[in-house]
Structures are given as C-alpha cells and as structure tokens.
Design an enzyme around this catalytic site. Structure first.
Site, mmCIF file in Angstrom:
data_model
loop_
_atom_site.group_PDB
_atom_site.id
_atom_site.type_symbol
_atom_site.label_atom_id
_atom_site.label_comp_id
_atom_site.label_asym_id
_atom_site.label_seq_id
_atom_site.Cartn_x
_atom_site.Cartn_y
_atom_site.Cartn_z
ATOM 1 C CB SER A 155 -0.968 0.007 1.185
ATOM 2 O OG SER A 155 -0.295 -0.295 2.390
ATOM 3 C CG HIS A 184 -1.070 3.950 3.839
ATOM 4 N ND1 HIS A 184 -2.308 3.677 4.401
ATOM 5 C CD2 HIS A 184 -0.538 2.746 3.515
ATOM 6 C CE1 HIS A 184 -2.506 2.373 4.409
ATOM 7 N NE2 HIS A 184 -1.445 1.791 3.882
#
Length: 286
Positions: free
Chosen positions: A211, A264
C-alpha cells in the site's frame, strides 16, 4: 455524406476498436471497423487521418480513461458480436496482459506467490525472509538487502492483497506503458524504501503490504496528470478524493485493524515528488 476512409491501425480486440471508434465519432470523424483473420482494422476518414493517429497514441496508452467511456455512452450504438468473438475469460486475460508490462506483472506475481505460500503453511518462513529488519543496521542491510523492500510483498488477508494488487496493476500498468519499465521500477524501489523505513522508525518491523507503493502510484499519477495533462496519464477527482479520505481515515480510531499510516503518507509524498522530478526533467530536455 459518406467520405473516403483510410486504414488507421489494426488491433486484436473488437471492444478496443469499437471503443476508439466511438471516441472518434464524438469528434465528428467517420470510422469503420473491419474484421480480419488476425484482428480488427480501424478505418477513419482520410482528411482526419493525422488527428486520428495522434488520438490513438493517447488512447492506447490509457484506454480506461473516463473520456473514452463517456464517448461510448453518448454515442449509444449497440454492435452485434459474431460467434468468433473471444470468450469473457479470454477477453479478460488479453486485457489483463495488454495493460501490464513486465515490471507490473512480476511484482503482481511475487505478491500473490508470497500470499499463497503463507496460506499453504509457510507463513512464518515467508514473514521471516521478507519482514523488515528487527534492528536496522549497516551490517543487517549488507547481509539481507532485500529486506529493505521485502515488506511490500507481504499481505495478511484476501482483501488486503486484492486491494493492493488491483491498484498496482491499474496504475503501475498505465505508468509502465506510457513512461516505460525503468520509470516504474525506479518509483517502486524508491517508494518501497522510503515507506518501509519510515514505517519501521514509527512502529517497528511488524508490518507489510504494497500500500505504501500504491499510494506512491496515486501521488505520481495525480501530480503527473496535473502537471502534464497532455500526456494522457490522470486520475479522476473522485478516485483521488477516495484515496485521500482512506489515508486520513487510517489516522482515526474508526479502523478495526492496524494501518501502516506512515507508509501510506510517505508513499504518497514520494510519488508526488517523483512526478515533479519527471516534470522538471521533461521541461529541461525540451
């Protein structure tokens, strides 16, 4: 009035040919699709050939762009498919491999290989060999340099890996096809390195997932599309809003699972900076 037509390009998939023709029709360009033994030939009116050629170069780099779907919707034509139309499965496979280049496919396969091995009884071994260093040191990095990137290939649930690899295939494939494998590979390495190290410094070595890299792709496509919209690489505003909302949601107490928020955020920032660097390089070369 029917105008003289000239062969523009041949493609393997009928739906690709029809989608592009719908787009040309939205620009008042007459088109026709002719089936041949090894594909479908797109014809366009002769006086619009150069315009159609330039538009096709942009189209084939990102055929899933919303403007092409919108043109097909507004055109409203229903085309009957003959018995030789590829099956749904074969059509999906063809589109899957056509959209993705070598780097995209290798990373996609590595993520799923690690996940499937974990689900068939080798979870501890996979995590041991791919997790980030328990203690970060020069000696540890020299002994196992792959662990700097390793956590990106570890996933802990079906939803986790499906979400990450779907976005990797979509965005990574678009970047690789438009800008080349080297550019995507560099973005992968830099964003995985930055997001993994940052996440380790904040929360320790027990994390995993692609991610951070996915958010780097989002940031890259977002800023690249904003800085150089003529290149045809872009994300719609609702998608960007959704990804930013999901990023912010990870910092709240509403998420029932631990989220690698630092990975992230750093991935997103690195992707944006990477796009800005590409923009500066392009302007300098021109």
């Amino acid at each position: 009035m029917s105008l003289p037509l000239e062969a523009l390009v041949k493609v393997r998939q009928q739906n690709i040919a029809l989608l592009f023709c719908d787009y040309l029709k939205s620009h008042q360009v007459q088109t026709q699709v002719v089936k041949e033994t090894d594909g479908f030939v797109i014809y366009c009116q002769q006086d619009q050939y150069e315009f159609a050629r330039q538009e096709f170069e942009q189209f084939i780099a990102n055929p899933s762009h919303a403007k092409y779907q919108q043109a097909a919707w507004h055109n409203g034509n229903i085309t009957a498919l003959d018995d030789n139309t590829p099956s749904l499965l074969s059509s999906f496979k063809a589109q899957f491999f056509q959209h993705a280049g070598g780097v995209t496919l290798v990373v996609f396969a590595l993520c799923w290989a690690a996940f499937m091995l974990s689900n068939f009884g080798w979870a501890q071994a996979v995590f041991y060999h791919l997790q980030f260093y328990p203690t970060l040191s020069v000696e540890a990095m020299l002994q196992a340099p792959h662990r700097l990137l390793g956590p990106a290939f570890i996933h802990f649930s079906w939803l986790h890996i499906a979400f990450n690899t779907m976005w990797w295939w979509q965005l990574g494939g678009s970047i690789e096809r438009l800008l080349g494998s080297t550019n995507l590979f560099a973005l992968l390495v830099v964003s995985a390195l930055v997001s993994n190290v940052g996440q380790y410094l904040v929360d320790g070595p027990n994390f995993g997932g692609l991610s951070g890299v996915v958010y780097a792709l989002v940031g890259y496509v977002w800023w690249y599309g904003w800085l150089m919209p003529e290149k045809g690489l872009a994300l719609s505003t609702p998608i960007i809003g959704f990804m930013l909302f999901w990023l912010l949601l990870g910092y709240t107490s509403f998420m029932p699972i631990n989220v690698a928020n630092t990975a992230h955020l750093l991935g997103l920032v690195s992707g944006c900076l990477f796009a800005y660097g590409k923009f500066c390089q392009t302007k300098w070369l021109n």
